[in-house]
Design an enzyme around this catalytic site. Structure first.
Site, PDB file in Angstrom:
ATOM      1  N   ARG A  20      56.972  10.970   6.057  1.00 40.44           N
ATOM      2  CA  ARG A  20      55.762  11.768   5.793  1.00 40.44           C
ATOM      3  C   ARG A  20      55.232  12.353   7.112  1.00 40.44           C
ATOM      4  O   ARG A  20      54.815  13.506   7.178  1.00 40.44           O
ATOM      5  CB  ARG A  20      54.685  10.894   5.120  1.00 40.44           C
ATOM      6  CG  ARG A  20      55.098  10.404   3.748  1.00 40.44           C
ATOM      7  CD  ARG A  20      53.960   9.715   3.008  1.00 40.44           C
ATOM      8  NE  ARG A  20      53.538   8.442   3.548  1.00 40.44           N
ATOM      9  CZ  ARG A  20      54.069   7.257   3.233  1.00 40.44           C
ATOM     10  NH1 ARG A  20      55.056   7.190   2.364  1.00 40.44           N
ATOM     11  NH2 ARG A  20      53.598   6.151   3.761  1.00 40.44           N
ATOM     12  N   LYS A  51      36.135  25.621  -3.090  1.00 41.42           N
ATOM     13  CA  LYS A  51      37.575  25.655  -3.360  1.00 41.42           C
ATOM     14  C   LYS A  51      37.770  25.529  -4.871  1.00 41.42           C
ATOM     15  O   LYS A  51      37.945  24.429  -5.399  1.00 41.42           O
ATOM     16  CB  LYS A  51      38.270  24.506  -2.612  1.00 41.42           C
ATOM     17  CG  LYS A  51      39.754  24.363  -2.935  1.00 41.42           C
ATOM     18  CD  LYS A  51      40.459  23.452  -1.941  1.00 41.42           C
ATOM     19  CE  LYS A  51      41.893  23.186  -2.357  1.00 41.42           C
ATOM     20  NZ  LYS A  51      42.689  22.581  -1.294  1.00 41.42           N
ATOM     21  N   LYS A  94      37.163  17.260   2.342  1.00 43.28           N
ATOM     22  CA  LYS A  94      37.437  17.750   0.989  1.00 43.28           C
ATOM     23  C   LYS A  94      37.166  16.675  -0.053  1.00 43.28           C
ATOM     24  O   LYS A  94      37.466  15.506   0.171  1.00 43.28           O
ATOM     25  CB  LYS A  94      38.904  18.184   0.885  1.00 43.28           C
ATOM     26  CG  LYS A  94      39.269  18.730  -0.496  1.00 43.28           C
ATOM     27  CD  LYS A  94      40.752  18.934  -0.661  1.00 43.28           C
ATOM     28  CE  LYS A  94      41.317  17.888  -1.585  1.00 43.28           C
ATOM     29  NZ  LYS A  94      42.712  18.158  -1.980  1.00 43.28           N
ATOM     30  N   GLU A 146      35.407  21.122  -4.183  1.00 45.40           N
ATOM     31  CA  GLU A 146      36.573  21.517  -4.981  1.00 45.40           C
ATOM     32  C   GLU A 146      36.461  21.103  -6.450  1.00 45.40           C
ATOM     33  O   GLU A 146      36.838  19.995  -6.829  1.00 45.40           O
ATOM     34  CB  GLU A 146      37.860  20.910  -4.385  1.00 45.40           C
ATOM     35  CG  GLU A 146      39.113  21.324  -5.171  1.00 45.40           C
ATOM     36  CD  GLU A 146      40.415  20.768  -4.611  1.00 45.40           C
ATOM     37  OE1 GLU A 146      40.371  19.896  -3.720  1.00 45.40           O
ATOM     38  OE2 GLU A 146      41.480  21.195  -5.073  1.00 45.40           O
TER      39      GLU A 146
HETATM   40  P1  13P Z   1      47.444  22.863  -4.845  1.00 47.98           P
HETATM   41  O1  13P Z   1      47.358  24.144  -4.112  1.00 47.98           O
HETATM   42  O2  13P Z   1      48.838  22.300  -4.916  1.00 47.98           O
HETATM   43  O3  13P Z   1      46.731  22.894  -6.164  1.00 47.98           O
HETATM   44  O4  13P Z   1      46.646  21.788  -3.997  1.00 47.98           O
HETATM   45  C1  13P Z   1      45.415  22.102  -3.475  1.00 47.98           C
HETATM   46  C2  13P Z   1      44.628  20.869  -3.317  1.00 47.98           C
HETATM   47  O5  13P Z   1      44.156  20.573  -2.243  1.00 47.98           O
HETATM   48  C3  13P Z   1      44.417  20.010  -4.483  1.00 47.98           C
HETATM   49  O6  13P Z   1      43.386  19.115  -4.229  1.00 47.98           O
END
Ligand code: 13P
Length: 342
Positions: free
Chosen positions: A45, A218, A135, A176
């Protein structure tokens, strides 16, 4: 504190730049690695993320990278910690701070995001380690009866509590709310759901006194469900998404950075382009914060083998560049010919 938040926002909202989401939890990245035959270990990773982040000149298109806690504490091959190395490249390090999803009681198996307990202390620690932004992801499954009013409210409150705590700790929050693409719902149903979700999120942000100038939204795009028999075109997605943003997102929010949510790489770019093509006078920067739509191809090329690093980096660079163009309304599908490996 204010100056620091202003500086982070100025960097992350820069036109033509986006955010790389490289914050997959260990179970999630393990699933993605296994799908392309890569063994998931702490070092694989680390090596994979180092491959992405050392792509030459990637800071032309990427202003920030969201890291998972494991990566925040890892070192690159040159002995430098990831956040330190990113800052040297002119890229801001961010951190995923939610602790995933749990079932919300008294709903039909809807989910709410956890992680508020002790979050203030964790944020202070992350900031010391170099994180400038964070986030928190909430999800909403779409069916004829969901998301429920309860799930919409509980998740909005979680997002707003998190965002206020971030700002109090000198960290810019990425808020988000993800309306999931799974299911056979139409774009019309997604339009209705996204409007309710964003409306509730901004109501809660207001109640928690979150400074809209110091946050990033987001969201998911307004799109037809993966199994919907009628697939919405990029123009329809662009139009519906911008309509809902105009109805629900105050113009004080400087930048909206979409998630890709299971769209193909090309779709995510074309849909972003369609939004930016609509008007040169939108109040927000409309850009990307993709994980899969930036990483799917490079991960397939890399496969855990050092000799594939240059080709994987070239692909990552190309996708970042195309999305940068889309965020400025300068992309066209004819640019795809050379990059697709599908
Ligand atoms: P994806 O663009 O693969 O949806 O992932 C964005 C993300 O940060 C999901 O929490």
């Amino acid at each position: 504190m204010m100056n620091e938040l202003d500086a982070t926002m100025a960097k992350l909202a820069e036109r033509g730049k986006g955010i790389l989401a490289a914050d997959e939890s260990t179970p999630t990245i393990t699933k993605r690695f296994e799908a392309v035959g890569i063994e998931s270990t702490e070092d694989s990773r680390r090596a994979y993320r180092e491959m992405l982040l050392t792509t030459p000149n990637i800071s032309d298109f990427i202003a920030g990278v969201i890291l998972y806690e494991e990566t925040l504490n890892q070192k690159m091959s040159n002995g430098m910690l990831f956040p330190e190395a990113l800052k040297k490249m002119g890229i801001l390090p961010g951190i995923k701070v939610d602790k995933g999803l749990v079932i919300l009681p008294n709903t039909k198996d809807e989910q709410v995001t956890q992680g508020l307990d002790g979050l203030g202390e964790r944020l202070a620690e992350y900031r010391k380690k170099g994180a400038c932004f964070a986030k928190w992801r909430a999800v909403y499954a779409v069916s004829a009866t969901t998301p429920s009013a309860l799930a919409i409210r509980a998740n909005a409150e979680g997002l707003a509590s998190y965002a206020a705590l971030c700002q109090a700790n000198g960290i810019v929050p990425i808020v988000e709310p993800e309306v999931l693409i799974d299911g056979d719902h139409t774009i019309e149903r997604c339009t209705e759901v996204t409007e309710s979700v964003l409306h509730a999120v901004f109501h809660s942000l207001f109640k928690h006194k979150v400074k809209l100038e110091h946050m990033i939204l987001k969201p998911s795009m307004v799109i037809s469900g993966k199994k919907c028999p009628v697939k919405a075109t990029a123009e329809q997605v662009g139009k519906a998404t911008v309509m809902i943003l105009k109805r629900t997102v105050p113009s004080a929010v400087p930048t909206v950075n979409f998630l890709s949510g299971g769209q193909s790489c090309e779709e995510a770019t074309a849909n972003l382009q369609a939004m930016n093509a609509l008007s040169p006078h939108l109040p927000w920067n409309l850009s990307f914060s993709y994980a899969r739509a930036l990483q799917d191809y490079p991960m397939k090329i890399w496969r855990g083998d050092k000799k594939n690093v240059p080709a994987a980096q070239k692909m990552f660079y190309e996708r970042a560049k195309l999305n940068s163009l889309a965020s400025q309304g300068k992309y066209s599908t004819s640019m795809e010919k050379e990059t697709s490996i599908a």
